[in-house]
Design a protein around this motif. Sequence first.
Motif, PDB file in Angstrom:
ATOM      1  N   ALA A 152      40.921-161.420  35.531  1.00 20.48           N
ATOM      2  CA  ALA A 152      41.516-160.714  36.447  1.00 20.48           C
ATOM      3  C   ALA A 152      39.915-160.389  37.631  1.00 20.48           C
ATOM      4  O   ALA A 152      40.411-160.554  39.245  1.00 20.48           O
ATOM      5  N   VAL A 153      38.943-160.508  37.027  1.00 16.92           N
ATOM      6  CA  VAL A 153      37.478-160.405  37.686  1.00 16.92           C
ATOM      7  C   VAL A 153      37.823-161.874  39.098  1.00 16.92           C
ATOM      8  O   VAL A 153      37.262-161.625  39.966  1.00 16.92           O
ATOM      9  N   ASP A 154      37.559-162.443  38.205  1.00 17.00           N
ATOM     10  CA  ASP A 154      37.788-164.251  38.918  1.00 17.00           C
ATOM     11  C   ASP A 154      38.948-164.367  39.838  1.00 17.00           C
ATOM     12  O   ASP A 154      38.537-164.552  41.414  1.00 17.00           O
ATOM     13  N   ALA A 155      39.816-163.522  39.867  1.00 17.46           N
ATOM     14  CA  ALA A 155      41.156-163.426  40.347  1.00 17.46           C
ATOM     15  C   ALA A 155      40.929-162.352  41.768  1.00 17.46           C
ATOM     16  O   ALA A 155      41.320-163.121  42.950  1.00 17.46           O
ATOM     17  N   PHE A 156      40.572-161.650  41.727  1.00 17.25           N
ATOM     18  CA  PHE A 156      40.390-160.391  43.076  1.00 17.25           C
ATOM     19  C   PHE A 156      39.023-160.405  43.428  1.00 17.25           C
ATOM     20  O   PHE A 156      38.886-159.299  44.242  1.00 17.25           O
ATOM     21  N   VAL A 157      37.199-160.576  43.077  1.00 18.41           N
ATOM     22  CA  VAL A 157      36.328-160.269  43.434  1.00 18.41           C
ATOM     23  C   VAL A 157      36.559-161.729  44.816  1.00 18.41           C
ATOM     24  O   VAL A 157      36.466-162.757  44.327  1.00 18.41           O
ATOM     25  N   THR A 158      37.080-161.056  46.063  1.00 19.43           N
ATOM     26  CA  THR A 158      36.643-161.948  47.226  1.00 19.43           C
ATOM     27  C   THR A 158      35.404-161.110  48.098  1.00 19.43           C
ATOM     28  O   THR A 158      36.020-159.820  48.120  1.00 19.43           O
ATOM     29  N   PRO A 159      35.110-161.699  49.347  1.00 17.74           N
ATOM     30  CA  PRO A 159      35.055-160.999  49.963  1.00 17.74           C
ATOM     31  C   PRO A 159      35.529-159.330  50.623  1.00 17.74           C
ATOM     32  O   PRO A 159      35.664-158.515  50.804  1.00 17.74           O
TER      33      PRO A 159
ATOM     34  N   ALA B   5      35.740-148.580  43.311  1.00 16.13           N
ATOM     35  CA  ALA B   5      35.319-150.061  42.570  1.00 16.13           C
ATOM     36  C   ALA B   5      37.255-151.049  42.884  1.00 16.13           C
ATOM     37  O   ALA B   5      38.298-150.807  42.940  1.00 16.13           O
ATOM     38  N   PRO B   6      36.715-152.519  43.418  1.00 16.48           N
ATOM     39  CA  PRO B   6      38.215-153.158  43.074  1.00 16.48           C
ATOM     40  C   PRO B   6      39.103-153.208  41.970  1.00 16.48           C
ATOM     41  O   PRO B   6      38.664-153.309  41.112  1.00 16.48           O
TER      42      PRO B   6
ATOM     43  N   ASP C 271      45.395-155.467  41.267  1.00 16.05           N
ATOM     44  CA  ASP C 271      46.329-155.451  42.240  1.00 16.05           C
ATOM     45  C   ASP C 271      46.059-156.053  43.221  1.00 16.05           C
ATOM     46  O   ASP C 271      46.530-157.284  44.752  1.00 16.05           O
ATOM     47  N   LEU C 272      44.557-155.982  44.493  1.00 16.56           N
ATOM     48  CA  LEU C 272      44.050-156.730  44.880  1.00 16.56           C
ATOM     49  C   LEU C 272      45.047-158.045  45.175  1.00 16.56           C
ATOM     50  O   LEU C 272      44.684-158.472  45.825  1.00 16.56           O
ATOM     51  N   ALA C 273      44.083-159.031  43.694  1.00 15.47           N
ATOM     52  CA  ALA C 273      44.610-159.833  43.741  1.00 15.47           C
ATOM     53  C   ALA C 273      46.035-160.709  44.335  1.00 15.47           C
ATOM     54  O   ALA C 273      46.561-162.154  44.496  1.00 15.47           O
ATOM     55  N   LYS C 274      47.043-159.429  44.361  1.00 16.38           N
ATOM     56  CA  LYS C 274      48.507-159.451  43.984  1.00 16.38           C
ATOM     57  C   LYS C 274      48.753-159.565  45.864  1.00 16.38           C
ATOM     58  O   LYS C 274      49.770-160.267  46.448  1.00 16.38           O
ATOM     59  N   VAL C 275      47.444-158.961  46.861  1.00 13.48           N
ATOM     60  CA  VAL C 275      47.710-159.136  48.200  1.00 13.48           C
ATOM     61  C   VAL C 275      47.740-160.133  48.889  1.00 13.48           C
ATOM     62  O   VAL C 275      46.388-160.619  48.444  1.00 13.48           O
ATOM     63  N   GLU C 276      47.761-160.408  49.845  1.00 12.73           N
ATOM     64  CA  GLU C 276      47.055-161.546  50.991  1.00 12.73           C
ATOM     65  C   GLU C 276      46.656-160.923  51.951  1.00 12.73           C
ATOM     66  O   GLU C 276      46.414-159.672  52.231  1.00 12.73           O
ATOM     67  N   PRO C 277      45.069-162.139  51.494  1.00 12.58           N
ATOM     68  CA  PRO C 277      43.720-161.742  51.694  1.00 12.58           C
ATOM     69  C   PRO C 277      44.049-161.752  53.325  1.00 12.58           C
ATOM     70  O   PRO C 277      44.698-162.544  53.681  1.00 12.58           O
ATOM     71  N   GLU C 278      43.458-160.449  54.110  1.00 13.80           N
ATOM     72  CA  GLU C 278      43.556-160.860  56.121  1.00 13.80           C
ATOM     73  C   GLU C 278      42.486-161.018  56.083  1.00 13.80           C
ATOM     74  O   GLU C 278      41.279-161.163  55.601  1.00 13.80           O
ATOM     75  N   VAL C 279      42.555-161.587  57.591  1.00 16.30           N
ATOM     76  CA  VAL C 279      41.030-162.619  57.773  1.00 16.30           C
ATOM     77  C   VAL C 279      41.179-161.221  59.602  1.00 16.30           C
ATOM     78  O   VAL C 279      41.785-160.792  59.546  1.00 16.30           O
TER      79      VAL C 279
END
Length: 188
Positions: free
Chosen positions: A95-102, A114-115, A118-126
């Motif tokens: 889970a951590v590898d998938a959702f720790v992003t900028p 803390a993250p 479920d943040l990994a399921k959301v499409e990251p915004e630019v």
Amino acid sequence: MNQKLILRLGGAAVAAFVLAYAASPLLAARSLVQAAKSGDAQALERQVDFPAFRASLKDELSERMMSEMRKDSRLKDSGLSGLGMLLAPALVSGAVDAFVTPQAISAMVQEGQAPKPDLAKVEPEVGPKPESKPESKKVRQSWSYRDLDTFAVTLTRDDQPGEQVSLLMKRRNLLGWKLAGIDLSKAE
């Protein structure tokens, strides 16, 4: 006269170095927070040591999960706590590898939490986030040295005063700092 001038210049140089040495984590932390608030993913990528941050978050979440499993009497009675304790680190790691992003770090700084997986399921915004924040709670920041090579930016929400997230900045060279850890301990 010449000797006094040399001593004064030397003293000024030492004072400037000490000031730069002491202020460098403050400037790095301020830059990190500003990049997170503005949603600048490229700046966050430069200011975060992602492998070290992920390892620290894995340790914190695994520890928290293990302590929760030890407290849960239902798991103790059913005998599933042993199985859960064996599987927990693998689940946390994935889970951590998938959702720790900028983007996740940006959200963590903005929300003071803390993250979440479920943040990994959301499409990251630019780019920066839209201004619509109906349930925005004030996030307080406190800054402190943990030791000479570790500087903490502690985030606490007004609506959750017992929970805090400490972002740990580690010294990378004489004046350089990067976000390299997290501390999810309870507020004292």
